[in-house]
Design an enzyme around this catalytic site. Sequence first.
Site, PDB file in Angstrom:
ATOM      1  N   LYS A 174      26.814   2.418   8.065  1.00  0.00           N
ATOM      2  CA  LYS A 174      27.529   1.200   7.682  1.00  0.00           C
ATOM      3  C   LYS A 174      26.647   0.033   8.079  1.00  0.00           C
ATOM      4  CE  LYS A 174      31.396  -1.852   8.627  1.00  0.00           C
ATOM      5  NZ  LYS A 174      32.544  -2.201   9.490  1.00  0.00           N
ATOM      6  N   TYR A 227      25.321  -2.038  25.601  1.00  0.00           N
ATOM      7  CA  TYR A 227      25.297  -2.878  26.806  1.00  0.00           C
ATOM      8  C   TYR A 227      23.877  -3.232  27.226  1.00  0.00           C
ATOM      9  CZ  TYR A 227      26.027  -4.750  31.431  1.00  0.00           C
ATOM     10  OH  TYR A 227      26.007  -5.575  32.518  1.00  0.00           O
ATOM     11  N   TYR A 284      26.311   2.795  12.816  1.00  0.00           N
ATOM     12  CA  TYR A 284      26.997   1.513  12.605  1.00  0.00           C
ATOM     13  C   TYR A 284      26.021   0.405  12.965  1.00  0.00           C
ATOM     14  CZ  TYR A 284      30.839  -1.930  13.037  1.00  0.00           C
ATOM     15  OH  TYR A 284      31.669  -3.013  12.906  1.00  0.00           O
ATOM     16  N   THR A 329      35.192  -2.251  15.024  1.00  0.00           N
ATOM     17  CA  THR A 329      35.226  -3.620  15.535  1.00  0.00           C
ATOM     18  C   THR A 329      36.525  -4.307  15.154  1.00  0.00           C
ATOM     19  OG1 THR A 329      32.823  -3.757  15.302  1.00  0.00           O
ATOM     20  CG2 THR A 329      34.014  -5.825  15.538  1.00  0.00           C
TER      21      THR A 329
END
Length: 306
Positions: free
Chosen positions: A171, A112, A141, A49
Amino acid sequence: MLKNALYGGINAAVVTAMNGDLSVDLDRMAGHCRWLLANGCNGLAVLGTTGEANSLGIGERIAVLDGLTARGIPAAKMLPGTGTTAITDTVLLTRKAEELGCRGALLLPPFYYKNPSEDGLLAYFNEVIQRVAGDIRIYLYNFPQQSAIPFSVGFIARLLTANPGKVKGIKDSSGIYENGLSYVEAFARDGFEVYAGDDSLLKPLLDKGSAGSITAASNVNCALGAEVYGNRDNPRGAAAQEMLSATRKAVISVPLIPGLKALVARHTGDDSWLNIRPPHLKLTAEQMAALFKAFDASGFRLSKGA
């Protein structure tokens, strides 16, 4: 603290350097990676990100991985973000990471389509893992604020059962201590690596058995993170954690990615670091002044050499 973790310790979610035309500046990015590894980072989470990966095309992401390794950044130190909304793109990037020598890849959920069923989410990851094959380890993630798809303990349990030995850790960027703790308590005993995505949770989760951190602010505060990690069992580590938390608070007081780029630009004396792809925008002069004031008030100073 979890021992023998593949990415155990402090990992930076690396910012991506860009030229004036918004193409990736691989030389400057590699230089920053070298500085990170020399100043407390154990690993480099590129193309996440913070690295604006979702503003980069698939070809550009491959070029980043090729370009960094060609410039001497050890692939074994990199944990690239390879999760996309398309199974085929995710497989392509993950295979590329393994081909170059990366030990793991960090995967977002297919973000999405909102509110996928747990069965649908499991089918996506099963398909990716089976197609990738090889020996590269998969890291999840968890960033529900961005992806809108959280990873539950129950889902992770099912994924681990379906893919023994393939899924190595997570994470957790939820920013919620109890959420990271739930992963540690459920899976760390079996070697599952939990990484805090929030610097302020580094020591609290290390104390419970996490593997370390993967954070955006490590682009500038990695030396402090290393101080916490290396002194997690003594007062020196507790004091470093206070300062680490203060630096994070400063960094998130403005839009995160342009704020980090502003700090790196100030540190290096290179305003090219301010270049950023829309929809992100450079900080205003007022925002930049407020960020620098807050960061400096933490008492932490970056070492030179980038």
